[in-house]
Design a protein around this motif. Structure first.
Motif, mmCIF file in Angstrom:
data_model
loop_
_atom_site.group_PDB
_atom_site.id
_atom_site.type_symbol
_atom_site.label_atom_id
_atom_site.label_comp_id
_atom_site.label_asym_id
_atom_site.label_seq_id
_atom_site.Cartn_x
_atom_site.Cartn_y
_atom_site.Cartn_z
ATOM 1 N N TRP A 89 -64.362 80.773 56.628
ATOM 2 C CA TRP A 89 -63.099 80.396 57.273
ATOM 3 C C TRP A 89 -62.862 81.265 58.514
ATOM 4 C CZ3 TRP A 89 -59.467 77.101 58.230
ATOM 5 C CH2 TRP A 89 -58.207 77.510 58.638
ATOM 6 N N ILE A 90 -63.009 82.567 58.381
ATOM 7 C CA ILE A 90 -62.782 83.460 59.521
ATOM 8 C C ILE A 90 -63.779 83.164 60.637
ATOM 9 C CG2 ILE A 90 -62.839 85.870 60.287
ATOM 10 C CD1 ILE A 90 -61.807 86.585 57.435
ATOM 11 N N GLU A 91 -65.018 82.914 60.284
ATOM 12 C CA GLU A 91 -66.024 82.576 61.294
ATOM 13 C C GLU A 91 -65.664 81.277 62.010
ATOM 14 O OE1 GLU A 91 -69.868 82.595 59.393
ATOM 15 O OE2 GLU A 91 -69.804 84.763 59.074
ATOM 16 N N LEU A 92 -65.196 80.276 61.268
ATOM 17 C CA LEU A 92 -64.789 79.013 61.903
ATOM 18 C C LEU A 92 -63.621 79.243 62.854
ATOM 19 C CD1 LEU A 92 -64.907 75.901 62.173
ATOM 20 C CD2 LEU A 92 -63.324 75.808 60.219
ATOM 21 N N VAL A 93 -62.618 79.983 62.416
ATOM 22 C CA VAL A 93 -61.455 80.262 63.263
ATOM 23 C C VAL A 93 -61.892 80.980 64.540
ATOM 24 C CG1 VAL A 93 -59.298 81.598 63.397
ATOM 25 C CG2 VAL A 93 -59.804 80.229 61.349
ATOM 26 N N GLU A 94 -62.755 81.980 64.411
ATOM 27 C CA GLU A 94 -63.230 82.711 65.591
ATOM 28 C C GLU A 94 -64.064 81.827 66.511
ATOM 29 O OE1 GLU A 94 -65.170 86.194 63.997
ATOM 30 O OE2 GLU A 94 -63.258 87.242 63.741
ATOM 31 N N ARG A 96 -63.813 78.532 66.904
ATOM 32 C CA ARG A 96 -62.987 77.513 67.559
ATOM 33 C C ARG A 96 -61.983 78.091 68.544
ATOM 34 N NH1 ARG A 96 -66.710 75.451 66.249
ATOM 35 N NH2 ARG A 96 -66.998 73.768 64.764
ATOM 36 N N PHE A 97 -61.423 79.260 68.220
ATOM 37 C CA PHE A 97 -60.333 79.782 69.042
ATOM 38 C C PHE A 97 -60.704 81.016 69.841
ATOM 39 C CE2 PHE A 97 -57.986 77.845 65.324
ATOM 40 C CZ PHE A 97 -57.698 76.669 65.981
ATOM 41 N N GLY A 98 -61.843 81.623 69.570
ATOM 42 C CA GLY A 98 -62.234 82.827 70.284
ATOM 43 C C GLY A 98 -61.396 84.007 69.857
ATOM 44 N N LYS A 99 -61.511 85.073 70.607
ATOM 45 C CA LYS A 99 -60.807 86.300 70.238
ATOM 46 C C LYS A 99 -59.759 86.707 71.264
ATOM 47 C CE LYS A 99 -64.567 87.986 67.410
ATOM 48 N NZ LYS A 99 -65.462 89.059 67.082
ATOM 49 N N ASP A 100 -59.527 85.888 72.280
ATOM 50 C CA ASP A 100 -58.540 86.202 73.306
ATOM 51 C C ASP A 100 -57.179 85.653 72.876
ATOM 52 O OD1 ASP A 100 -56.958 86.567 75.522
ATOM 53 O OD2 ASP A 100 -58.212 85.392 76.879
ATOM 54 N N PRO A 101 -56.242 86.520 72.439
ATOM 55 C CA PRO A 101 -54.955 86.033 71.944
ATOM 56 C C PRO A 101 -54.078 85.390 73.013
ATOM 57 C CG PRO A 101 -54.952 88.429 72.063
ATOM 58 C CD PRO A 101 -56.348 87.966 72.391
ATOM 59 N N GLU A 102 -54.410 85.593 74.280
ATOM 60 C CA GLU A 102 -53.619 85.020 75.375
ATOM 61 C C GLU A 102 -54.081 83.609 75.740
ATOM 62 O OE1 GLU A 102 -50.916 86.674 76.322
ATOM 63 O OE2 GLU A 102 -51.553 88.161 74.854
ATOM 64 N N LYS A 103 -55.257 83.226 75.280
ATOM 65 C CA LYS A 103 -55.816 81.921 75.631
ATOM 66 C C LYS A 103 -55.043 80.806 74.907
ATOM 67 C CE LYS A 103 -60.029 79.244 75.568
ATOM 68 N NZ LYS A 103 -61.270 79.034 74.864
ATOM 69 N N GLU A 104 -54.647 79.808 75.656
ATOM 70 C CA GLU A 104 -53.924 78.676 75.094
ATOM 71 C C GLU A 104 -54.905 77.797 74.309
ATOM 72 O OE1 GLU A 104 -50.377 76.877 74.417
ATOM 73 O OE2 GLU A 104 -50.656 78.651 75.640
ATOM 74 N N PRO A 105 -54.602 77.475 73.051
ATOM 75 C CA PRO A 105 -55.544 76.659 72.275
ATOM 76 C C PRO A 105 -55.584 75.222 72.788
ATOM 77 C CG PRO A 105 -53.537 76.994 71.020
ATOM 78 C CD PRO A 105 -53.418 77.819 72.278
ATOM 79 N N SER A 106 -56.782 74.667 72.845
ATOM 80 C CA SER A 106 -56.932 73.278 73.302
ATOM 81 C C SER A 106 -57.206 72.342 72.130
ATOM 82 C CB SER A 106 -58.071 73.192 74.318
ATOM 83 O OG SER A 106 -59.277 73.626 73.723
ATOM 84 N N SER A 107 -57.361 72.908 70.946
ATOM 85 C CA SER A 107 -57.659 72.085 69.780
ATOM 86 C C SER A 107 -56.977 72.677 68.556
ATOM 87 C CB SER A 107 -59.173 72.018 69.561
ATOM 88 O OG SER A 107 -59.680 73.311 69.305
ATOM 89 N N ALA A 108 -57.156 72.013 67.420
ATOM 90 C CA ALA A 108 -56.575 72.484 66.165
ATOM 91 C C ALA A 108 -57.612 72.363 65.058
ATOM 92 C CB ALA A 108 -55.340 71.662 65.803
ATOM 93 N N ILE A 109 -57.427 73.178 64.036
ATOM 94 C CA ILE A 109 -58.183 73.055 62.800
ATOM 95 C C ILE A 109 -57.204 72.538 61.760
ATOM 96 C CG2 ILE A 109 -59.404 74.258 60.949
ATOM 97 C CD1 ILE A 109 -60.253 76.372 63.003
ATOM 98 N N ALA A 110 -57.538 71.432 61.114
ATOM 99 C CA ALA A 110 -56.719 70.920 60.015
ATOM 100 C C ALA A 110 -57.264 71.492 58.722
ATOM 101 C CB ALA A 110 -56.761 69.390 59.982
ATOM 102 N N VAL A 111 -56.368 71.823 57.816
ATOM 103 C CA VAL A 111 -56.777 72.330 56.513
ATOM 104 C C VAL A 111 -55.870 71.686 55.472
ATOM 105 C CG1 VAL A 111 -55.415 74.454 56.818
ATOM 106 C CG2 VAL A 111 -57.250 74.410 55.139
ATOM 107 N N HIS A 112 -56.487 71.181 54.413
ATOM 108 C CA HIS A 112 -55.666 70.542 53.386
ATOM 109 C C HIS A 112 -56.174 70.826 51.992
ATOM 110 C CE1 HIS A 112 -58.253 67.284 51.885
ATOM 111 N NE2 HIS A 112 -58.704 67.160 53.125
ATOM 112 N N CYS A 113 -55.215 70.780 51.074
ATOM 113 C CA CYS A 113 -55.490 70.827 49.643
ATOM 114 C C CYS A 113 -54.782 69.595 49.070
ATOM 115 C CB CYS A 113 -55.007 72.135 49.027
ATOM 116 S SG CYS A 113 -53.301 72.590 49.417
ATOM 117 N N VAL A 114 -54.560 69.535 47.798
ATOM 118 C CA VAL A 114 -53.961 68.340 47.213
ATOM 119 C C VAL A 114 -52.560 68.097 47.768
ATOM 120 C CG1 VAL A 114 -53.212 67.221 45.076
ATOM 121 C CG2 VAL A 114 -55.372 68.450 45.126
ATOM 122 N N ALA A 115 -51.680 69.095 47.663
ATOM 123 C CA ALA A 115 -50.296 68.924 48.107
ATOM 124 C C ALA A 115 -49.991 69.612 49.432
ATOM 125 C CB ALA A 115 -49.336 69.451 47.033
ATOM 126 N N GLY A 116 -50.904 70.441 49.928
ATOM 127 C CA GLY A 116 -50.659 71.152 51.174
ATOM 128 C C GLY A 116 -49.699 72.314 51.026
#
Length: 174
Positions: A89-94, A96-116
């Motif tokens: 999970w941490i590797e995927l987040v890094e 997709r979003f990189g490590k620059d906290p100032e960078k505006e995200p251009s995409s999203a990661i969806a994550v779901h379980c049964v009820a969310g």
């Protein structure tokens, strides 16, 4: 036997969580009958990946055809994730979003379980802690956006979670 019509909208819309350079969509589990409605939400937020932490309830082919990668990382309902899932999970987040906290995200990661409300918000809490929030802040932030999220066991997991950056730092006494 009458066939019930496909609903025109989702009963439980995904929750968008924005923090620094990261964007997550937390949702309940789609099914084959309502997947098209979820796809519309995923496309609206430029979702690149879906992390499924429960048993499969829909076919992934329509998502794959759109270039959305589905990651199957199931773990027990009401539990914390095993170390391998946390690492992935941490590797995927890094990735997709990189490590620059100032960078505006251009995409999203969806994550779901049964009820969310449990496993999916728990993974997002881990990402928020890795980005610098305290465990308490991550819980409050998620609950502010997704009422009813996280049970007692999951809160304990979050409170005990140690971010990787803390594990990597070594204190040298001179």
């Amino acid at each position: 036997m009458a066939i019930s019509p496909i609903p025109a909208r989702l009963l439980n819309r995904p929750t968008l969580i924005n923090h620094k350079n990261m964007r997550f969509l937390i949702s309940d589990a789609p099914s084959d009958s309502n997947l098209a409605l979820y796809i519309a939400e995923f496309e609206r937020h430029n979702t690149t990946d879906i992390v499924r932490v429960c048993d499969p309830t829909y076919a992934t082919v329509p998502l794959n055809n759109l270039g959305i990668k589905v990651h199957d990382w199931p773990f027990g309902d009401g539990e914390g994730p095993p170390p391998a899932i946390v690492r992935d999970w941490i590797e995927l987040v890094e990735q997709r979003f990189g490590k620059d906290p100032e960078k505006e995200p251009s995409s999203a990661i969806a994550v779901h379980c049964v009820a969310g409300l449990g496993r999916a918000p728990l993974l997002v809490a881990i990402a928020l802690i890795e980005a610098g929030m305290t465990p308490e802040e991550s819980i409050a932030f998620i609950r502010e956006h997704r009422r009813g999220a996280l049970n007692t066991k999951q809160i304990k997991f979050i409170m005990d979670y140690k971010p990787r950056r803390a594990r990597k730092s070594k204190c040298t006494i001179l």
